[in-house]
Design a protein around this motif. Sequence first.
Motif, short mmCIF file in Angstrom:
data_model
loop_
_atom_site.label_atom_id
_atom_site.label_comp_id
_atom_site.label_asym_id
_atom_site.label_seq_id
_atom_site.Cartn_x
_atom_site.Cartn_y
_atom_site.Cartn_z
N TYR A 1 -7.61 65.14 7.68
CA TYR A 1 -6.39 64.52 7.15
C TYR A 1 -5.41 64.19 8.27
O TYR A 1 -4.80 63.11 8.28
CB TYR A 1 -5.74 65.47 6.14
N GLU A 2 -5.28 65.08 9.22
CA GLU A 2 -4.26 64.91 10.25
C GLU A 2 -4.73 64.01 11.40
O GLU A 2 -3.97 63.15 11.86
CB GLU A 2 -3.86 66.28 10.80
N LEU B 1 -7.45 60.53 9.44
CA LEU B 1 -6.74 59.67 8.49
C LEU B 1 -5.28 59.46 8.87
O LEU B 1 -4.58 58.68 8.21
CB LEU B 1 -6.82 60.28 7.09
N GLY C 1 -2.67 61.36 8.52
CA GLY C 1 -1.71 61.76 7.49
C GLY C 1 -0.54 62.52 8.09
O GLY C 1 -0.61 63.04 9.22
N ASP C 2 0.54 62.62 7.35
CA ASP C 2 1.74 63.31 7.81
C ASP C 2 1.69 64.76 7.36
O ASP C 2 1.87 65.05 6.17
CB ASP C 2 2.98 62.62 7.25
N LYS D 1 -10.67 55.03 2.65
CA LYS D 1 -9.78 55.89 3.44
C LYS D 1 -8.53 56.23 2.65
O LYS D 1 -8.04 57.37 2.69
CB LYS D 1 -9.41 55.20 4.74
N LYS D 2 -7.98 55.25 1.93
CA LYS D 2 -6.79 55.52 1.12
C LYS D 2 -7.09 56.51 0.00
O LYS D 2 -6.29 57.41 -0.29
CB LYS D 2 -6.27 54.21 0.53
N LEU E 1 -7.33 59.93 1.65
CA LEU E 1 -6.02 60.39 2.08
C LEU E 1 -5.19 60.87 0.90
O LEU E 1 -4.57 61.95 0.94
CB LEU E 1 -5.30 59.26 2.82
N ASP E 2 -5.17 60.10 -0.18
CA ASP E 2 -4.37 60.48 -1.36
C ASP E 2 -4.92 61.75 -2.02
O ASP E 2 -4.14 62.62 -2.43
CB ASP E 2 -4.35 59.33 -2.36
N ALA F 1 -4.12 64.85 0.12
CA ALA F 1 -2.71 65.21 -0.03
C ALA F 1 -2.45 65.88 -1.38
O ALA F 1 -1.69 66.85 -1.47
CB ALA F 1 -1.83 63.96 0.14
#
Length: 727
Positions: A540-541, A544, A546-547, A583-584, A587-588, A591
């Motif tokens: 994730y980090e 992808l 991600g935050d 990928k979206k 990622l979703d 999260a």
Amino acid sequence: MSSRQLRRLGKDDLETTLLKLTSKASSSSPALENEDESLAQPTVTSSNMFMLMDDDDEEEEEEEEEEEAAVSPVEEESPIIKLETKSQKRNTKKTSKKKNKKTKNQSKKGPSLKDEDGEDDEEFARLLTQFQKKNITSYKSLDSQEEYDEYDDDDGFMTADEEVSQGYEDNLSTWKQYNLRDDPGFTKFKHFKPLNALFNKFDFKQLIPDNEFKLLFDDLSPETLQDIDSVTSTHVSPEVLKQIERLKRLVKNWSGKDKRSVPNGGSVRKLQFTKIRDDWLPTVRGEFILKKLSNDDLTKWSRWQRPLDWDAVIKDDVERKWSKHFTYYKFDALNDTNSKKALTEFYLSTVLHPDHEALISIISSQFPYHVPGLLQVALICVRQGDKSNSNGLVERALFVFDRCLKNGIEFTAKDFQLPYIYFYNRQFYLAIMRYIQIVSQRGAVSTAAQWCKTLLSLSPLEDPLGARYFMDHYLAANDEYQYIIQMIKNPLFNLYKQWFTLGLGMTAVYSYWKLSCIEEAKQLLKRVWNQYPSSLYRIYEEVLLGDPSKLKIKLKPPTVSASIETKAYTTRMGAIWKEAEAKKFLLDELASIFNSTSFDTDAVKDINDGDDDDDVAPTSFFINNIPINLLRFAILSQESSVMAAIPEEIWSDHSVFEFDVLPPQPHDRESEYVVETIEGLIDSKHLEISQMNRFADEELLQHINQLSIQEYLEQQQQQQQPNEEIE
């Protein structure tokens, strides 16, 4: 069976069925309900070459089909469909092009061939996806672990095909998984029929990259293919080729027109997955002989795997379980004297006194079919940037094994297994691993995927080179999404915690997403999260992007095993997760999982948590509490970033030979005679003589160098004396 009957059999596959549905849909525009009804009856299919035959007698075939339909009842069709691979799609596309071309010649009016192909391919892909999705969602699930254990007992009552059609456990997160540390002898495994179902569609033709290249380049003529076969595997001079041609006249039955005939003593054998190259030296006999292992041999092997168990229990398991369901073999040297001499020279030039020139001399003049030497020199060529010679040497090593295979043997896990404790068995594993890298670099992903299945089938329970850690990449590259889903529903990948790998789980999530099974993908992603939380957090980090500040979760640092496995997967993850939508989605969902209140973040642990404890008992399948097959895969992958994650003590405290990476080690004096190592196969007397000769040569060279230096000094003095007299 006549050619007409063969062509009729060729019509009863998925390709023809889908083409009929496509043409029917484009002509009559049926309602959606009728289309769904037609999709409810998929057929079992495989790559069928009968479709390439010309239809000369179509009317006679139709009459015979009508007569057959009137006489024979309609058989029930299995609800499982084999996924169309890329090579099979190319075959289908080629067939559709031929039909469209024929239709165009018959009628001048109508749409162009290009438009028809584009519409047919799009409609075909849509129908195929619906078939696969319907097949996946139609699996019957088992409600409990007890029902699953009873489902495939030793005295099973279902056939392999029935088990596949009925399906396995869908909610895999509720399964009881064992730890391989507590059961190094695989005593909990008894699901042999689902295991056989993974490899029962084996075909040697799928291991030959030329067959895939023919589908990739369908305009290649037979003359062009013949020219390709005549190309030498290594760079040789024309003089050497002339000498080899002379030797061919002396050795009967060498090569032949198909380049697959090879003499083996007094008989002639057909090669299964290799071809003879023009630069290979003709020989009358091969290097190896294939021996079937007895129950006594299997007992010794099992005793090495589980040294703490009782002998009576081990013997009972061998007789009632392993020898009943599997057939085990080992490659052994045909000429023991020559084999020991070659291994001694190889050991001297590789381990004791590394010398590339001497190693090349071994395979070029003395022992041209010495497998360890061929694989070692091939690796040297790769480092020097000479991939052409490297590929030819690996193919020659595979040829040595192909030559000694017995007729009727297939790589189906049940009929052919190779224990990893034998030295030449390990060389076969290594040759396959190197060949997978070669064919994948050539673009033959379908062939690489089949070789991955073959590598796993040789020892599916032990998996000595860690095929579970990388085979998902080649399967996904070949669009075998349904096979990947079948794998993660198979006990071979679920019975033990270490068998469900990160790469396999994530690729299966992508396969579900690719087939529009979104709910199944979400559920499987949660299961991957339960076993690999730190790995998914890193994906994730870092992958992808991600935050992490938006997440309400904190995890412990990953273990060494998890770090290696995560690095190995993220290195090749981008080649599969290419779509922005995929990928979206990932990622979703990650999260959402991270921020979900249904997960207790303090209780979340990696699958390998606790492996770094000092009180964990060592086994034959772990080194420093890291799975040994994961370490072998990381080293053989040649990925610098993955190899950097391996602890330094692995390199310094263990044998990491390039020709035998982390070989099995004996536990006691008894197992020293069971586990074959190169030190136990070499000739000690010959090694001493060779070392003495090498030392004598080195002393002679030093003496020559000293004499040369003295002569040089004397010459310098003589040149200086006349100059001094002149002054």
